[in-house]
Every structure is written in C-alpha cells, then in structure tokens.
Design a protein around this motif. Structure first.
Motif, short mmCIF file in Angstrom:
data_model
loop_
_atom_site.label_atom_id
_atom_site.label_comp_id
_atom_site.label_asym_id
_atom_site.label_seq_id
_atom_site.Cartn_x
_atom_site.Cartn_y
_atom_site.Cartn_z
N LEU A 1 120.02 87.87 31.31
CA LEU A 1 120.73 86.47 31.28
C LEU A 1 120.29 85.89 32.59
O LEU A 1 120.16 84.41 32.32
N SER A 2 120.16 86.25 33.61
CA SER A 2 119.56 85.45 34.63
C SER A 2 118.38 85.18 34.52
O SER A 2 117.79 84.15 35.40
N ALA A 3 117.43 85.47 33.86
CA ALA A 3 115.95 85.48 33.54
C ALA A 3 115.92 84.25 32.55
O ALA A 3 115.06 83.29 32.32
N ARG B 1 135.15 82.66 34.30
CA ARG B 1 135.63 83.45 35.51
C ARG B 1 136.26 84.75 34.88
O ARG B 1 136.02 85.77 35.78
N MET B 2 136.86 84.72 33.88
CA MET B 2 137.53 85.84 33.56
C MET B 2 136.64 87.24 33.07
O MET B 2 136.80 88.31 33.44
N ASP B 3 135.34 86.50 32.21
CA ASP B 3 134.34 87.58 31.75
C ASP B 3 133.94 88.39 33.20
O ASP B 3 133.60 89.42 33.40
N ALA B 4 133.53 87.50 34.19
CA ALA B 4 132.95 87.94 35.44
C ALA B 4 133.89 88.93 36.25
O ALA B 4 133.64 89.91 36.61
N LEU C 1 133.12 83.90 41.82
CA LEU C 1 134.04 83.88 40.91
C LEU C 1 134.72 82.54 41.16
O LEU C 1 135.52 82.22 40.00
N ASN C 2 134.57 81.89 42.07
CA ASN C 2 135.49 80.61 42.22
C ASN C 2 134.62 79.39 42.28
O ASN C 2 134.59 78.69 41.47
N GLU C 3 133.85 79.19 43.48
CA GLU C 3 132.85 77.83 43.66
C GLU C 3 131.93 77.87 42.53
O GLU C 3 131.69 76.70 42.05
N ASP C 4 131.24 78.78 42.33
CA ASP C 4 130.04 78.79 41.24
C ASP C 4 130.66 78.62 39.91
O ASP C 4 130.05 77.73 39.05
N ARG D 1 123.59 82.83 39.34
CA ARG D 1 124.29 83.77 40.37
C ARG D 1 125.52 84.41 39.32
O ARG D 1 125.57 85.80 39.28
N ILE D 2 126.25 83.70 38.68
CA ILE D 2 127.07 84.38 37.73
C ILE D 2 126.47 85.37 36.83
O ILE D 2 126.93 86.52 36.58
#
Length: 608
Positions: free
Chosen positions: A11-13, A118-121, A145-148, A334-335
């Motif tokens: 995912l991050s790539a 947010r809930m998935d993370a 979880l919040n700012e990102d 980041r998420i």
C-alpha cells in the motif's frame, strides 16, 4: 495474455490515491462517480454564460442576422435578448444546483472516507501484538490516527472537485476555441504545458518536504502526549519550564519544516499567473487584430476573450490544490504504512470445551524478546491444576511477569508450548482463551468514565446484582457506594480521581465480574498500603477457592498459603513447593523470606 499475476504493490509503495480507491467500498466508488459527474456537469453550465455573452454581443452587432435570430427565427433584437436572458437564467440555476450536488457529495464522501480510514487503522492497531507498541510512540500513532486522517479529509473535501472542474474546463474551452479559431486555440493553450510541467516538478519537489512535515508532526505529538501524561512528575520536579522548552524545540522544528515546504508551494502560483498573462495577451493581440480585419466576428472575439480568462485563471488555484494534495498523500503513505504492519500473533480456530476447568500447563517454554536477544525464559515447565492457587516469585527481572504475558498470548514462546485444559493456546481463538481469564495487572489502568463502565468493561451484559457482588468480593463496594454518585461516579483519566488502592480494588472487581476460570494477578499488591493489601488479600482468599489462580507476588506474605509456590531466578524455575517446604529447604525462597521478615541482612540476597 496469460502468465503469473505479479504481486500487488504494498500500500505504501503504490500511488496513494490508487491504493485508497482499491480499498474503498463499492458504495464509496459509486458516491465518487456521481460526485465527479456533478462536477463535470457543473463546469458545463459554468462556462455557458461566456457563450451567451458572445451571443448577446452578436445580437447587438448583427441584429436580425445574428446567430440567435437565425436559430430561433426571431428578428426583433429585444426578443432575441429575452431568449438569451431566459437561457442564461436556466444555465445559472442548473449551475447552482449541480455545484450544490457536487460539493455536497464530495464533502460527504470526505467525511465517510476519513471515518472509515480512521476506523480501519484503529481496528488494525488493536489487532497488533503488544511488541509492536514497544517500538512505537503513542504520540506518533495518535498523529497518524488523527491528524494524518484529517489531512486526507481536507483534500477530499474540495480537492477532487477542483481538479475535475479544472480538467473539464480545459477540455470544454479547448473544443470551443478549436471550433472558432484553431490558431487562437494553439496560442492560448501554449501556457498549459508550462503549467503541467511546473506541476510535475513541484509535485516531486514537495513530496519529500511534506513527508518531513508529517514526521515532524509525529515528533511534536510524542512530546505533547508525554508532557500531558507525565504532568504530575513534571510538577513534582518543578520541570515546567524545561518541558515547555522541550516542546518548543519540537514545535520549532515542525514550524521550520513546514515553512520550507510552504516556500516551494507558494512559489507555484506566481508561475501560473505569468503563464495566464501570456495566454491572455495572445488572445487579445492576435484575436483583436483578426476582429479588426473582419476575419473574426466581434461576438466570437468576445467569447474568446472571456473564455481565455475562464480557461487560465482557475488554474491559479492549482497551487493551493497541489499543496492540499501533497499533504494528503504524505499522510496517506503514513496511514498505509501503519496498515501494512501485520500482526505476528494470530488467533487459532478452536474453542475451549465448556465449562472451562482452568488447568494450565507450561511445557519446556523458552522466550526471548527478539530472535537474537538474551533469553528471558529458559525451559519453563510447570503445571497449575484446575482450582488451585499457585504463586510465582523471584527477584526483579527473573521473568515472572513474562509468564503471564505468554499465558495471555501477548507474546509467543520461541520454543515449547502452553496448554489450557489440554488445548495448546495457539490453537484457541482469542475470545475463548482470554475470555476464560481475569487479569489484574501491576500497572493499573482505568478508562475515563464511570465506575460502572469500568467494572463492566469485560462483561457488558452484567446486571446490578453481579456488579455489586464483584465489588463486594474485591472490597470495593464500601468506598464506591460512599461516593456522591456511587457506581455512576466518573473516575477520571486512568482513574486519577481515586487512590492507588481504590484503583487496584476496582481492577480486581472488573476481573471478577467476568467470573473467569483462571484469575491472574500480576503484582496486585505491590503498590498499596498495608490496610489495602490486607483487604486485597482477603478478596483473593475468597475468590480463589472456586477457580484457578496464578499470583505473581512481590510480597511473600500474600502468597504463603498458596497450594504451590514456584521460585524463579534468571529465567529458570529453581524451586517449587509449599511455603513451609521451601522455607525448610533453605534455598532462594527461604533467603527471600528471611529478608522480608527481617531475619537477615537484605544485602545477603537480591530482594524480590
């Protein structure tokens, strides 16, 4: 074309928006498709007035031979203008309606996606093992979880709408220019490659800068979380100013990193404005000369002048949109990086036979916190028959609490196995394994909420009778009922409105309310006064008769009546027996007992 399917990119790539699209639910994709359609249609009606302005000029200049006159068969110019007014009113109404629908749907989609992400993370974080959190900071996780997630919402709120309307603007106006004058289309569109190339360059330049901004945001999140969590210690050591300076250092780092990114982002708009000016000048100069020569109708020249502004001027918002995009993409990476952290301890599929007896067995268990780390446990074998009370004692660092963590599968043994009622615990579901246990930790944790909410945390369906019985067994009923609001009294974050002994008794009551087959007490009396310790000991004595009880003990007085005591040293079991047997044996336990009873010099033995 056939062949093996290439593995999916992490995912991050993968491009963040593509990864988000693939993770989105079908309803979100349908929602996005409708919002995109409304954005496109909105732009169609948005540019209609420019065409109508040109038609109005054509009516004034050419009278009955105007395009509107010929189209509708109307010679009177007032009637022609009236037709244009009606068409304009309809276009404005439809433009307003489609803009409302587009903005409404994009903003609702932004809210839904930020909630789901947010809930998935957060759900994924809850599935990770304890070892993962030892390598992470709570402030860093909070920032993700919040700012990102909020950064993602800010972009989705209006970013896609702006991008789609910009793209539609270029296509629709390009078609109009091509029909009227291909030469003017080529000249007016010359700045667009410059804008596109500049966007690509700036995107690449901004990407690492906003990644650094998100890292700096994580650091300041850590600083703030630690400072607020340790406020009592800070005040006790009069370190307020030092803490302010420390947070100030992290905040200044965040400020400087953000300003460096902003300098690049802010420079983009002047570049676009220069390109817009060039395109506008070309339309005025070349198109005006063509109109003066009679090669271009005055009405059409008016359309092109307005269209040029409509084409290029909205692109000045591209800088702000690009800024939101890069911030959101840095946050998404980041998420997704967090979501890629796979849990290494997975539940089994088996369920314990009911009723659970509570027979616990360790068979040659070894454990180290890392593959190349020092062994914490070496060859631990012990058996706790159902219904018995067993204690584990030993010096600090001997591995006592690690045994409890392995039993709860917070960590996995590196060798050997652990069984509950004859079933290896790695074959059990988490609900079956941990549902059979009541755990009281040394580090007492209460949630911000009422006494009732904390006690029923592990058994939401408990009635008042069960609640009061558990509180009475833990000797907590007296002080709870003396509170102004009784069981509805708010205990504060981590139970800060209660004394240490009160918090400890509530955690015992919380464990007892589950009526567990196995009760695990990890240093449950290590941080309380003598009176509270006596109360807790009475509670343990009462509840341990009907269940298996494993007690990690610091004070040997509290476990001297246990059915069996296991003595640990340097990760190994070195003695086992009853209190009287171990004292008579004269080994490590006897030495610890003499220290705690004052019969020997504490320097003669390492105190538990």
């Amino acid at each position: 074309m056939s062949g093996p399917v290439p593995p999916a990119l992490p995912l991050s790539a993968a491009p963040p928006l593509r990864a988000l699209w693939h993770r989105a639910e079908p309803r979100h994709r349908r929602h996005a498709a409708f919002a995109a359609l409304m954005s496109f249609v909105n732009k169609v009606f948005d540019i209609a007035p420019e065409l109508l302005i040109g038609a109005a000029v054509d009516v004034v200049v050419n009278a009955e031979s105007s395009f509107v006159g010929r189209l509708f068969g109307v010679e009177d110019r007032v009637d022609q203008l009236s037709i244009l007014v009606a068409i304009t009113a309809v276009a404005w109404i439809l433009e307003s309606v489609t803009e409302y629908l587009a903005v409404l749907n994009w903003r609702n989609l932004a809210q839904e996606l930020q909630h789901d992400v947010r809930m998935d993370a957060y759900r994924h974080v809850q599935d990770l093992e304890v070892a993962h959190f030892e390598d992470q900071t709570s402030g860093g996780l909070m920032t993700i979880l919040n700012e990102d997630v909020n950064q993602l919402e800010r972009f989705l709120d209006m970013g896609p709408h702006r991008i789609i309307t910009m793209a539609a603007n270029v296509v629709l106006i390009g078609v109009t220019f091509f029909v009227i004058s291909p030469l003017l289309m080529a000249l007016s569109f010359l700045p667009i490659p410059v804008i596109v190339a500049g966007s690509i360059v700036y995107q690449r330049r901004l990407e690492p800068r906003y990644a650094a901004v998100r890292r700096a945001a994580g650091l300041i999140g850590d600083a703030l979380t630690n400072g607020l969590g340790g406020v009592a210690t800070i005040k006790a050591f009069t370190a307020e100013e030092r803490e302010v300076e420390r947070v100030g250092t992290d905040s200044h780092r965040y400020l400087a990193t953000n300003q460096a990114a902003i300098r690049w982002s802010a420079a983009f708009s002047p570049l676009i404005r220069a390109a817009v000016l060039a395109g506008f000048v070309m339309t005025l100069l070349v198109g005006g000369r063509a109109a003066l020569r009679g090669d271009l109708a005055v009405g059409l020249f008016s359309v092109l002048v307005y269209m040029t502004q409509r084409l290029l001027w909205p692109l000045t918002d591209l800088g702000e949109t690009l800024d939101l995009y890069q911030r959101a993409m840095a946050s998404l990476r980041r998420i997704f990086g967090l979501l890629e952290a796979e849990p290494t301890i997975l539940p089994g599929a088996a369920e314990l036979p009911t009723p659970v007896r509570g027979d616990v067995r360790f068979e040659d268990v070894h454990f180290a916190y890392s593959p190349d780390g020092t062994a914490v446990l070496s060859g631990i074998s012990l058996h706790v028959p159902a219904g018995e009370t067993h204690a584990i004692v030993g010096a600090t660092g001997s591995g006592k609490s690690t045994i409890v963590k392995l039993l709860l599968r917070l960590y996995e043994p590196t060798a050997g196995r652990i069984l509950l009622d004859g079933t290896p615990i790695d074959e059990l579901t988490f609900a079956s394994l941990r549902g059979a246990m009541g755990f009281v930790a040394q580090d007492v944790f209460l949630f911000h909420g009422t006494v009732r909410e904390n006690l029923t945390y592990g058994r939401l369906d408990a009635d008042d009778a069960a609640l009061h019985r558990a509180a009475a067994l833990a000797e907590a009923a007296g002080f709870v009922e003396a509170m102004p609001h009784g069981y509805d009294t708010v205990v504060g974050e981590r139970g800060q409105k209660l004394s240490g002994g009160q918090r400890q008794r509530l955690t015992i009551a919380r464990a007892l309310l589950r009526d567990p087959a196995v009760l695990v007490l990890d240093e449950a009396t290590s941080a309380v006064d003598n009176e509270t310790e006596a109360a807790i000991q009475r509670s343990i004595d009462r509840v341990s008769h009907s269940r298996t009880t494993i007690v990690i003990a610091h004070r040997l007085f509290t476990i001297r009546h246990a059915d069996r005591i296991h003595v640990m040293e340097a990760g190994r079991l070195v003695e086992a027996g009853t209190h009287d047997e171990l004292v008579a044996r004269g080994g490590l336990y006897a030495a610890l007992w003499r220290v705690q009873t004052g019969d020997t010099d504490p320097s003669d033995v390492e105190v538990a």
